[in-house]
Design a protein around this motif. Structure first.
Motif, PDB file in Angstrom:
ATOM      1  N   GLY A   1       0.782  -1.228   0.000  1.00 47.35           N
ATOM      2  CA  GLY A   1       0.000   0.000   0.000  1.00 47.35           C
ATOM      3  C   GLY A   1       0.810   1.272   0.000  1.00 47.35           C
ATOM      4  N   VAL A   2       2.119   1.159  -0.246  1.00 47.45           N
ATOM      5  CA  VAL A   2       2.987   2.345  -0.280  1.00 47.45           C
ATOM      6  C   VAL A   2       2.806   3.078  -1.609  1.00 47.45           C
ATOM      7  N   PRO A   3       2.498   4.380  -1.588  1.00 51.33           N
ATOM      8  CA  PRO A   3       2.443   5.141  -2.847  1.00 51.33           C
ATOM      9  C   PRO A   3       3.839   5.206  -3.475  1.00 51.33           C
ATOM     10  N   ILE A   4       3.919   5.004  -4.778  1.00 51.21           N
ATOM     11  CA  ILE A   4       5.203   4.956  -5.485  1.00 51.21           C
ATOM     12  C   ILE A   4       5.141   5.828  -6.727  1.00 51.21           C
ATOM     13  N   ALA A   5       6.179   6.617  -6.938  1.00 52.49           N
ATOM     14  CA  ALA A   5       6.352   7.366  -8.181  1.00 52.49           C
ATOM     15  C   ALA A   5       7.666   6.905  -8.801  1.00 52.49           C
ATOM     16  N   LEU A   6       7.590   6.270  -9.951  1.00 50.76           N
ATOM     17  CA  LEU A   6       8.804   5.801 -10.609  1.00 50.76           C
ATOM     18  C   LEU A   6       9.588   6.983 -11.172  1.00 50.76           C
TER      19      LEU A   6
ATOM     20  N   PRO B   1      18.851   4.380 -19.033  1.00 46.49           N
ATOM     21  CA  PRO B   1      17.414   4.327 -19.318  1.00 46.49           C
ATOM     22  C   PRO B   1      16.640   5.520 -18.769  1.00 46.49           C
ATOM     23  N   ARG B   2      15.581   5.886 -19.508  1.00 41.39           N
ATOM     24  CA  ARG B   2      14.730   6.987 -19.092  1.00 41.39           C
ATOM     25  C   ARG B   2      13.401   6.453 -18.539  1.00 41.39           C
ATOM     26  N   LEU B   3      12.378   7.284 -18.487  1.00 42.01           N
ATOM     27  CA  LEU B   3      11.222   6.974 -17.662  1.00 42.01           C
ATOM     28  C   LEU B   3      10.402   5.789 -18.164  1.00 42.01           C
ATOM     29  N   VAL B   4      10.172   5.694 -19.474  1.00 46.85           N
ATOM     30  CA  VAL B   4       9.371   4.581 -19.974  1.00 46.85           C
ATOM     31  C   VAL B   4       9.998   3.252 -19.592  1.00 46.85           C
ATOM     32  N   GLU B   5      11.327   3.197 -19.584  1.00 46.87           N
ATOM     33  CA  GLU B   5      11.998   1.947 -19.224  1.00 46.87           C
ATOM     34  C   GLU B   5      11.714   1.553 -17.779  1.00 46.87           C
ATOM     35  N   GLN B   6      11.517   2.516 -16.901  1.00 52.36           N
ATOM     36  CA  GLN B   6      11.194   2.186 -15.507  1.00 52.36           C
ATOM     37  C   GLN B   6       9.818   1.509 -15.421  1.00 52.36           C
ATOM     38  N   TYR B   7       8.873   1.997 -16.208  1.00 54.68           N
ATOM     39  CA  TYR B   7       7.560   1.364 -16.257  1.00 54.68           C
ATOM     40  C   TYR B   7       7.645  -0.008 -16.926  1.00 54.68           C
ATOM     41  N   ARG B   8       8.511  -0.128 -17.906  1.00 62.89           N
ATOM     42  CA  ARG B   8       8.690  -1.429 -18.563  1.00 62.89           C
ATOM     43  C   ARG B   8       9.265  -2.447 -17.584  1.00 62.89           C
TER      44      ARG B   8
END
Length: 349
Positions: free
Chosen positions: A276-281, A291-298
């Motif tokens: 339940g911890v809020p997370i911002a990649l 790597p940039r941001l999309v790679e973190q979501y990948r």
């Protein structure tokens, strides 16, 4: 396991990027070009051997990381360099689907080149306004103090940031090697910032353990914590973070690059999310990690098995925790809903 034939594109998922350092946002080819233009010699680790091999779990490793960062920062010599950096950062965020970029900068690192702290911050704010206008990506500035410097320097930065509330500065941070300056030493600076209405977003729980995170909560009244992944070592602390709704800015490739975890699979991303911890990649410093941001979501999707509804929730968490205007938050959140409602697209290949 069957290979999926379709998926929703991660670069079309609206999101906010909350953990990106100013110099560290620079494109690698821009660094090489500007170094040649400004007469700065770059080491091989920033040219042919890029991205450099880094590990900051010991003092020597952190020194090498900091040295490379300082060399990269040294190419930013003229005002037009600052404008270019922020414009390209915003362009990269637009390509990643970000509607809000909160970029952190310590004006002290540039003040000697640009006529002092106030002039430097105003230069950065003007560059942010132009980048926002050119790209359509909202840009907020986090003024970040350096925990290796005296706490009085942090107080000066907090007073400076206070003057620009409502004019582009949205948050106050604390960065650099957390082993060299405890969060509690900077309580007075964060008190100034919080009273002015700025979000509190110090680094903690990266190279140090749970105590570092607790101090960010207890002493700095943190709204967000940069990294924070080592909170996982204390289950009660994880529960507290979840209950208080404090967002952790988790940067997967950075945590591997600096040796916080040996492999990305060891990152407690799934465990934190499920608790339940809020997370911002975030990316931290793509100039040094690649790597940039999309790679973190990948990584969240492919390594940790995040479903599209869970990825959408990660995006919503980043938006909620941001310093973006409420109207933009609503717009981006609606975009997340639309992304999730749309059918997956066929994969190429």
């Amino acid at each position: 396991m069957e290979t999926p034939t379709s998926a929703r594109r991660l670069d079309r998922l609206p999101k906010a990027h909350l953990h990106l350092h100013f110099t560290g946002s620079m494109r690698h080819d821009t660094l090489v070009e500007m170094a040649e233009l400004r007469g700065v010699h770059l080491p091989q680790a920033l040219v042919e051997e890029w991205p450099p091999r880094l590990r900051a779990t010991d003092e020597r490793g952190w020194f090498r990381f900091q040295r490379l960062y300082d060399i990269a920062r040294s190419v930013l010599k003229e005002p037009e360099d600052m404008y270019r950096l922020l414009l390209e950062a915003a362009e990269d965020e637009k390509a990643a689907g970000s509607g809000w970029l909160e970029i952190q900068v310590d004006p002290s690192g540039y003040a000697s080149r640009f006529d002092g702290l106030t002039a430097t911050l105003e230069l950065i704010l003007d560059a942010a306004r132009i980048a926002e206008r050119e790209t359509g990506v909202g840009v907020g500035i986090m003024v970040a103090a350096n925990r290796t410097r005296h706490p009085l320097d942090a107080r000066a930065l907090a007073r400076l940031a206070r003057q620009y509330v409502g004019r582009g500065v949205v948050s106050f941070g604390l960065n650099n090697d957390e082993r060299r300056g405890r969060a509690r030493e900077f309580e007075s600076a964060f008190r100034i910032a919080k009273r002015a209405g700025l979000l509190s977003a110090p680094h903690g729980g990266e190279l140090n353990g749970p105590r570092s995170v607790r101090e960010c909560l207890d002493e700095l009244d943190a709204d967000r914590i940069g990294h924070g992944v080592r909170a996982i070592e204390d289950p009660y602390l994880v529960e507290r973070i979840a209950t208080q709704g404090v967002t952790l800015e988790v940067c997967p490739t950075s945590n591997v690059g600096l040796g916080v975890v040996e492999q990305v699979e060891h990152l407690p991303l799934r465990r934190l999310f499920d608790s339940g911890v809020p997370i911002a990649l975030g990316t931290d410093d793509p100039l040094l990690f690649g790597p940039r941001l999309v790679e973190q979501y990948r990584i969240a999707r492919e390594v940790f098995g995040f479903t599209d509804p869970e990825l959408a929730e990660l995006a919503r968490m980043s938006i909620r925790a941001s310093g973006a205007p409420d109207a933009l938050k609503k717009e981006l959140s609606a975009g997340v809903d639309a992304w999730l409602a749309a059918p997956p697209e066929p994969l190429e290949g």
